[in-house]
Scaffold this motif. Sequence first.
Motif, PDB file in Angstrom:
ATOM      1  N   THR A 194       2.911 -20.292 -80.073  1.00  0.00           N
ATOM      2  CA  THR A 194       1.900 -19.280 -79.777  1.00  0.00           C
ATOM      3  C   THR A 194       1.477 -18.589 -81.073  1.00  0.00           C
ATOM      4  O   THR A 194       2.046 -18.825 -82.143  1.00  0.00           O
ATOM      5  CB  THR A 194       2.451 -18.219 -78.809  1.00  0.00           C
ATOM      6  OG1 THR A 194       3.475 -17.454 -79.481  1.00  0.00           O
ATOM      7  CG2 THR A 194       3.048 -18.879 -77.561  1.00  0.00           C
ATOM      8  N   VAL A 195       0.500 -17.698 -80.969  1.00  0.00           N
ATOM      9  CA  VAL A 195       0.041 -16.943 -82.136  1.00  0.00           C
ATOM     10  C   VAL A 195       1.168 -16.083 -82.700  1.00  0.00           C
ATOM     11  O   VAL A 195       1.242 -15.838 -83.905  1.00  0.00           O
ATOM     12  CB  VAL A 195      -1.195 -16.092 -81.766  1.00  0.00           C
ATOM     13  CG1 VAL A 195      -0.821 -15.000 -80.757  1.00  0.00           C
ATOM     14  CG2 VAL A 195      -1.824 -15.468 -83.011  1.00  0.00           C
ATOM     15  N   PHE A 196       2.076 -15.646 -81.832  1.00  0.00           N
ATOM     16  CA  PHE A 196       3.188 -14.808 -82.303  1.00  0.00           C
ATOM     17  C   PHE A 196       4.160 -15.628 -83.165  1.00  0.00           C
ATOM     18  O   PHE A 196       4.748 -15.091 -84.113  1.00  0.00           O
ATOM     19  CB  PHE A 196       3.920 -14.188 -81.106  1.00  0.00           C
ATOM     20  CG  PHE A 196       3.042 -13.290 -80.289  1.00  0.00           C
ATOM     21  CD1 PHE A 196       2.685 -12.022 -80.760  1.00  0.00           C
ATOM     22  CD2 PHE A 196       2.540 -13.705 -79.065  1.00  0.00           C
ATOM     23  CE1 PHE A 196       1.871 -11.199 -80.011  1.00  0.00           C
ATOM     24  CE2 PHE A 196       1.723 -12.888 -78.307  1.00  0.00           C
ATOM     25  CZ  PHE A 196       1.384 -11.628 -78.782  1.00  0.00           C
ATOM     26  N   ASP A 197       4.330 -16.926 -82.845  1.00  0.00           N
ATOM     27  CA  ASP A 197       5.140 -17.788 -83.696  1.00  0.00           C
ATOM     28  C   ASP A 197       4.512 -17.927 -85.074  1.00  0.00           C
ATOM     29  O   ASP A 197       5.203 -17.927 -86.101  1.00  0.00           O
ATOM     30  CB  ASP A 197       5.295 -19.175 -83.054  1.00  0.00           C
ATOM     31  CG  ASP A 197       6.075 -19.136 -81.765  1.00  0.00           C
ATOM     32  OD1 ASP A 197       7.138 -18.496 -81.741  1.00  0.00           O
ATOM     33  OD2 ASP A 197       5.617 -19.748 -80.786  1.00  0.00           O
ATOM     34  N   THR A 198       3.189 -18.068 -85.120  1.00  0.00           N
ATOM     35  CA  THR A 198       2.490 -18.179 -86.400  1.00  0.00           C
ATOM     36  C   THR A 198       2.642 -16.899 -87.211  1.00  0.00           C
ATOM     37  O   THR A 198       2.882 -16.939 -88.434  1.00  0.00           O
ATOM     38  CB  THR A 198       0.999 -18.483 -86.172  1.00  0.00           C
ATOM     39  OG1 THR A 198       0.880 -19.696 -85.425  1.00  0.00           O
ATOM     40  CG2 THR A 198       0.271 -18.627 -87.499  1.00  0.00           C
ATOM     41  N   LEU A 199       2.510 -15.750 -86.561  1.00  0.00           N
ATOM     42  CA  LEU A 199       2.685 -14.480 -87.267  1.00  0.00           C
ATOM     43  C   LEU A 199       4.107 -14.359 -87.816  1.00  0.00           C
ATOM     44  O   LEU A 199       4.324 -13.859 -88.925  1.00  0.00           O
ATOM     45  CB  LEU A 199       2.380 -13.313 -86.325  1.00  0.00           C
ATOM     46  CG  LEU A 199       0.914 -13.176 -85.884  1.00  0.00           C
ATOM     47  CD1 LEU A 199       0.776 -12.064 -84.859  1.00  0.00           C
ATOM     48  CD2 LEU A 199       0.007 -12.907 -87.083  1.00  0.00           C
ATOM     49  N   SER A 200       5.082 -14.837 -87.040  1.00  0.00           N
ATOM     50  CA  SER A 200       6.469 -14.816 -87.509  1.00  0.00           C
ATOM     51  C   SER A 200       6.636 -15.717 -88.721  1.00  0.00           C
ATOM     52  O   SER A 200       7.346 -15.376 -89.677  1.00  0.00           O
ATOM     53  CB  SER A 200       7.403 -15.248 -86.373  1.00  0.00           C
ATOM     54  OG  SER A 200       8.736 -15.296 -86.805  1.00  0.00           O
ATOM     55  N   ASP A 201       5.980 -16.891 -88.721  1.00  0.00           N
ATOM     56  CA  ASP A 201       6.037 -17.794 -89.873  1.00  0.00           C
ATOM     57  C   ASP A 201       5.388 -17.173 -91.099  1.00  0.00           C
ATOM     58  O   ASP A 201       5.846 -17.376 -92.229  1.00  0.00           O
ATOM     59  CB  ASP A 201       5.344 -19.120 -89.535  1.00  0.00           C
ATOM     60  CG  ASP A 201       6.159 -19.977 -88.583  1.00  0.00           C
ATOM     61  OD1 ASP A 201       7.355 -19.676 -88.398  1.00  0.00           O
ATOM     62  OD2 ASP A 201       5.601 -20.935 -88.025  1.00  0.00           O
ATOM     63  N   PHE A 202       4.292 -16.419 -90.892  1.00  0.00           N
ATOM     64  CA  PHE A 202       3.650 -15.725 -92.019  1.00  0.00           C
ATOM     65  C   PHE A 202       4.655 -14.818 -92.719  1.00  0.00           C
ATOM     66  O   PHE A 202       4.713 -14.756 -93.953  1.00  0.00           O
ATOM     67  CB  PHE A 202       2.461 -14.899 -91.536  1.00  0.00           C
ATOM     68  CG  PHE A 202       1.219 -15.693 -91.248  1.00  0.00           C
ATOM     69  CD1 PHE A 202       1.043 -16.955 -91.787  1.00  0.00           C
ATOM     70  CD2 PHE A 202       0.223 -15.170 -90.430  1.00  0.00           C
ATOM     71  CE1 PHE A 202      -0.109 -17.691 -91.522  1.00  0.00           C
ATOM     72  CE2 PHE A 202      -0.923 -15.896 -90.158  1.00  0.00           C
ATOM     73  CZ  PHE A 202      -1.092 -17.157 -90.703  1.00  0.00           C
ATOM     74  N   ARG A 203       5.452 -14.108 -91.911  1.00  0.00           N
ATOM     75  CA  ARG A 203       6.435 -13.187 -92.479  1.00  0.00           C
ATOM     76  C   ARG A 203       7.562 -13.935 -93.182  1.00  0.00           C
ATOM     77  O   ARG A 203       8.016 -13.535 -94.249  1.00  0.00           O
ATOM     78  CB  ARG A 203       7.025 -12.288 -91.383  1.00  0.00           C
ATOM     79  CG  ARG A 203       6.066 -11.237 -90.835  1.00  0.00           C
ATOM     80  CD  ARG A 203       6.812 -10.212 -89.989  1.00  0.00           C
ATOM     81  NE  ARG A 203       7.506 -10.852 -88.862  1.00  0.00           N
ATOM     82  CZ  ARG A 203       6.954 -11.024 -87.668  1.00  0.00           C
ATOM     83  NH1 ARG A 203       5.699 -10.636 -87.456  1.00  0.00           N
ATOM     84  NH2 ARG A 203       7.621 -11.593 -86.687  1.00  0.00           N
ATOM     85  N   ASP A 204       8.029 -15.033 -92.557  1.00  0.00           N
ATOM     86  CA  ASP A 204       9.204 -15.739 -93.076  1.00  0.00           C
ATOM     87  C   ASP A 204       8.880 -16.697 -94.220  1.00  0.00           C
ATOM     88  O   ASP A 204       9.663 -16.822 -95.170  1.00  0.00           O
ATOM     89  CB  ASP A 204       9.877 -16.522 -91.946  1.00  0.00           C
ATOM     90  CG  ASP A 204      10.410 -15.627 -90.840  1.00  0.00           C
ATOM     91  OD1 ASP A 204      10.627 -14.426 -91.110  1.00  0.00           O
ATOM     92  OD2 ASP A 204      10.586 -16.125 -89.701  1.00  0.00           O
ATOM     93  N   LYS A 205       7.749 -17.393 -94.141  1.00  0.00           N
ATOM     94  CA  LYS A 205       7.444 -18.438 -95.122  1.00  0.00           C
ATOM     95  C   LYS A 205       6.238 -18.139 -96.000  1.00  0.00           C
ATOM     96  O   LYS A 205       5.982 -18.856 -96.975  1.00  0.00           O
ATOM     97  CB  LYS A 205       7.205 -19.775 -94.397  1.00  0.00           C
ATOM     98  CG  LYS A 205       8.423 -20.268 -93.625  1.00  0.00           C
ATOM     99  CD  LYS A 205       8.247 -21.699 -93.122  1.00  0.00           C
ATOM    100  CE  LYS A 205       7.158 -21.807 -92.089  1.00  0.00           C
ATOM    101  NZ  LYS A 205       7.075 -23.186 -91.528  1.00  0.00           N
ATOM    102  N   GLY A 206       5.490 -17.119 -95.633  1.00  0.00           N
ATOM    103  CA  GLY A 206       4.276 -16.816 -96.366  1.00  0.00           C
ATOM    104  C   GLY A 206       3.071 -17.516 -95.767  1.00  0.00           C
ATOM    105  O   GLY A 206       3.199 -18.534 -95.071  1.00  0.00           O
TER     106      GLY A 206
END
Length: 355
Positions: A194-206
């Motif tokens: 979901t979009v929330f997974d992508t936002l979490s990846d932004f935080r974790d991986k950039g």
Amino acid sequence: MLKTYLRLAALAAAPLSVTVVAGPAFAGTYRLTVSTAAMEIDGRTVEKMTINGGVPGPTLHLREGEEATITVANDTDEETSVHWHGILLPGIMDGVPGFNGFMGIAPGASYTYTFNIRQSGTYWYHSHSGFQEQTGIYGAIVIDPREATTHTEARYHADRDEVILLSDWSDEDPQHIYATLKKLSHYYNFNERTVFDTLSDFRDKGVIETLKDRHMWNSMRMSQSDLADVTGYTYTYLMNGQSPANNWTCRFKPGERIRLRFINASAMTFFDIRIPGLDMTVVAMDGQPVNPVNFHECRLGVAETLDVIVAPKADQAYTLFAQSIDRSGFVRGTLTPDAALSAAVPDMDAPPPLG
């Protein structure tokens, strides 16, 4: 890793002889009747195709070096067939319609398969007509070695056998499942990102690494959660024809060594198998003996077989737990010294991401 190791170990283990355990007597002649019957699954009455009135069909006990004569009668209103999975035999006896002159078994007709048995181990049989395998036409094959031999090493010894046949069942018509997948391949996947997974990846991986990762998966037209095309949303997972609620049960005596012959007879499902609190020792894979490997959990792909030895010493019950690779469902059974005993059913693990 375990599966890769086992395949390599099989090459090294070819000369090994394995103890032949006491079991049903060899019967090289069988008659199998394909028909339909109303059966109960999880409290629901469903119409299933059956062999000799049951799902799965009877276990066929054969012996290397003997001749098998198996007559399949078709009591349904559609063409059927039986394929002997992994068995070395003449092409005309393979049981796949359209192959080597075999055109299937018409309604009301029968066909006799005759072949010499040139191998030993754990195998299985199933229909190769339409989606009949999904609707109940399958069963186990156990082939004993040509001569009963006893290996000097106790690690190969078992006091008896038990077949553990895993499969999947849906109340939906398999034709409808197939048509649905053709229209939307991830229809049954409820674990999409979901979009929330992508936002979490932004935080974790950039942002840059996340966008690169997304581009890779999009280029392949795949999802990182694309673990199974058909899931527990429509499937009920079965063990020897029994649902988790029905809890297939195997009795044992503490100290007894049991060979569990696992067969993945599912149409679509990979299973991760474990017995909490009880180690397993692999002694054969896909019918071939291997150097013994101790393990706690193993993944079994569609149509694969795996022989393991278990030796429960404690006077307690154990749960035989097989969860689908995408963690959308599971099937369980119980190994127990007393029918009144049961064991806790573990929670399913988190779905493992691809890549």
